[in-house]
Scaffold this active site. Structure first.
Site, PDB file in Angstrom:
ATOM      1  N   LYS A   1       0.849  -1.203   0.000  1.00  0.00           N
ATOM      2  CA  LYS A   1       0.000   0.000   0.000  1.00  0.00           C
ATOM      3  C   LYS A   1       0.882   1.250   0.000  1.00  0.00           C
ATOM      4  CE  LYS A   1      -0.374  -0.419   5.028  1.00  0.00           C
ATOM      5  NZ  LYS A   1      -1.210  -0.952   6.113  1.00  0.00           N
TER       6      LYS A   1
ATOM      7  N   ARG B   1     -10.420  -0.308  15.558  1.00  0.00           N
ATOM      8  CA  ARG B   1     -10.456   0.493  14.337  1.00  0.00           C
ATOM      9  C   ARG B   1     -11.553  -0.096  13.464  1.00  0.00           C
ATOM     10  NH1 ARG B   1      -4.840   0.833  11.115  1.00  0.00           N
ATOM     11  NH2 ARG B   1      -5.586  -1.205  10.505  1.00  0.00           N
TER      12      ARG B   1
ATOM     13  N   TYR C   1      15.547  30.422   7.899  1.00  0.00           N
ATOM     14  CA  TYR C   1      14.416  31.178   8.426  1.00  0.00           C
ATOM     15  C   TYR C   1      14.540  31.311   9.937  1.00  0.00           C
ATOM     16  CZ  TYR C   1      11.965  30.833   3.974  1.00  0.00           C
ATOM     17  OH  TYR C   1      11.613  30.946   2.673  1.00  0.00           O
TER      18      TYR C   1
ATOM     19  N   MET D   1      11.391  24.711   2.397  1.00  0.00           N
ATOM     20  CA  MET D   1      10.540  23.872   1.554  1.00  0.00           C
ATOM     21  C   MET D   1      11.367  23.047   0.560  1.00  0.00           C
ATOM     22  SD  MET D   1       7.303  24.898  -0.857  1.00  0.00           S
ATOM     23  CE  MET D   1       6.474  25.879   0.365  1.00  0.00           C
TER      24      MET D   1
HETATM   25  C1  LIG Z   1      -0.441  -2.031   6.695  1.00  0.00           C
HETATM   26  C2  LIG Z   1      -1.049  -3.276   7.169  1.00  0.00           C
HETATM   27  C3  LIG Z   1      -0.244  -4.401   7.428  1.00  0.00           C
HETATM   28  C4  LIG Z   1       1.266  -4.375   7.373  1.00  0.00           C
HETATM   29  O1  LIG Z   1       1.768  -3.947   8.628  1.00  0.00           O
HETATM   30  P1  LIG Z   1       3.363  -3.898   8.891  1.00  0.00           P
HETATM   31  O2  LIG Z   1       3.456  -3.464  10.303  1.00  0.00           O
HETATM   32  O3  LIG Z   1       3.880  -2.868   7.937  1.00  0.00           O
HETATM   33  O4  LIG Z   1       3.874  -5.247   8.612  1.00  0.00           O
HETATM   34  C5  LIG Z   1      -0.886  -5.569   7.777  1.00  0.00           C
HETATM   35  N1  LIG Z   1      -2.229  -5.631   7.880  1.00  0.00           N
HETATM   36  C6  LIG Z   1      -3.021  -4.561   7.655  1.00  0.00           C
HETATM   37  C7  LIG Z   1      -4.502  -4.702   7.808  1.00  0.00           C
HETATM   38  C8  LIG Z   1      -2.463  -3.358   7.304  1.00  0.00           C
HETATM   39  O5  LIG Z   1      -3.256  -2.303   7.082  1.00  0.00           O
END
Ligand SMILES: *Cc1c(COP(=O)(O)O)cnc(C)c1O
Length: 370
Positions: free
Chosen positions: A40, A138, A264, A312
């Site tokens: 992802k 969650r 800055y 930046m």
């Molecule tokens: C991102 C994610 C993972 C991977 O987690 P890591 O700590 O990067 O291995 C696994 N399961 C879900 C549902 C995730 O969203």
């Protein structure tokens, strides 16, 4: 090295390190478990398509993404492995998933109905994985609230109930108890699905930290992200190779007297005459403001402090008069001779995940090796 946008700041991704990490993770798996490489957020900033190809070549069987569109991109690149969309999908995203043959996550009866309709319209059942909340708080149906009606709905038309999963909230922390409690709830649920005769083909729970620390959580599939990229999921995790080296080149050097203010707000004042080297990277590239006056970079392999605020588009590095430095000298911002991602994360009071995914797309990714 001139990058596509003419700017000399880029990230090198070492495909061999990715392959090494995937092989290591596979060597930790319990018999019967497969590896899902989580790619992802553009492969945690490393480039989802090349990482996915390398990971599949090195032993991963599945890919995980957060969004249907991320999965569709992998399909457009010709990747055929099974892909699960880990985040919640609305109806539009489910339609994208159906068209790209992605499995989706469901945890709400309305989602399940949407998945069913999309699958029926598509003429092929949509593969669904039920997400269960065993303590993450969650997304996910609360484990105790999953009853036989859920199991029956999941067996209905338009969907193919392929997976059951949960996610750990603390598998990277020293205390194993929260993970054990979550595992206990998940095992109870698996038992109920078995009793109802509805246990799906895939059962999964482990993230990177759990792959390495909790072998009892591997089931049929594990979902590893951060460890694939070689970043330790907890301090002292076994041998992984960081895959990203963030590089730049010195843009310009000038010699200044003592008492010269930098950046800055003039937050740094030179204590003695010295050289100031400008490096073309800033917070718009993901080089965080928190690193101003805190982090170091390596120039020609030696560490020097980043002084003054991060702008930046630029940072300033203090180099003693006696050290040679000139325009074009190689700079390691992270990895190589520079600080590690963990070190930079600590300095910004964050985690490596946020550092690597925060490197913006102004920074060209160069994928090397396989
Ligand atoms: C991102 C994610 C993972 C991977 O987690 P890591 O700590 O990067 O291995 C696994 N399961 C879900 C549902 C995730 O969203």
């Amino acid at each position: 090295m001139l990058t596509a946008n003419g700017r000399r700041t880029w990230a090198e991704i070492d495909g061999e390190a990715i392959a090494h990490n995937v092989a290591r993770l596979c060597s930790h798996l319990e018999p019967g478990a497969k590896l899902m490489a989580v790619v992802k957020a553009d492969g945690y900033g490393h480039g989802a398509v090349p990482v996915a190809r390398t990971a599949l070549g090195a032993g991963a069987a599945w890919l995980g993404v957060a969004l249907a569109e991320e999965g569709a991109r992998l399909r457009r690149a010709g990747i055929e492995a099974p892909i699960l969309v880990l985040g919640g999908s609305n109806r539009e995203q489910m339609a994208i998933a159906a068209a790209a043959d992605l499995a989706v996550t469901v945890f709400d009866p309305d989602h399940l109905e949407a998945a069913r309709e999309v699958g029926q319209v598509h003429g092929r059942p949509l593969r669904v994985h039920l997400k269960v909340d065993t303590g993450m708080g969650r997304i996910g149906v609360i484990a105790e609230q999953v009853d036989e009606r859920w199991a029956e709905c999941l067996a209905g038309p338009g969907v193919d109930f392929e997976g059951l999963f949960t996610h750990f909230s603390a598998s990277d922390e020293p205390d194993p108890e929260p993970t054990r409690r979550q595992l206990g709830r998940f095992l109870d649920l698996i038992e109920r699905f078995r009793r109802w005769g509805r246990l799906p083909r895939e059962v999964h729970a482990a993230n990177s930290a759990a792959v390495l620390r909790f072998p009892g959580t591997h089931f049929t599939l594990v979902r590893a992200g951060i460890a694939v990229y070689g970043l330790p999921p907890y301090p002292g995790a076994p041998e992984l190779e960081p895959a990203m080296r963030w590089r730049s080149e010195v843009l310009w050097v000038k010699t200044v007297p003592a008492g010269f203010r930098v950046g800055y707000g003039g937050t740094y004042e030179t204590p003695a005459p010295m050289q100031l080297a400008a490096v073309p990277v800033g917070y718009a590239d993901g080089y965080r403001r928190a690193w101003g006056n805190r982090a170091a970079v390596a120039i020609r392999g030696r560490l020097y402090p980043v002084v003054g605020r991060v702008s930046m588009d630029q940072i300033t590095v203090a180099v003693p008069l006696e050290d040679p430095v000139r325009t074009g000298d190689p700079v390691d911002l992270m990895g190589g001779s520079g600080p590690s991602a963990e070190r930079l994360a600590d300095l910004a009071d964050t985690i490596t995940y946020e550092v690597v995914t925060g490197i913006s797309n102004r920074v060209l990714r160069r994928y090397a090796g396989n």
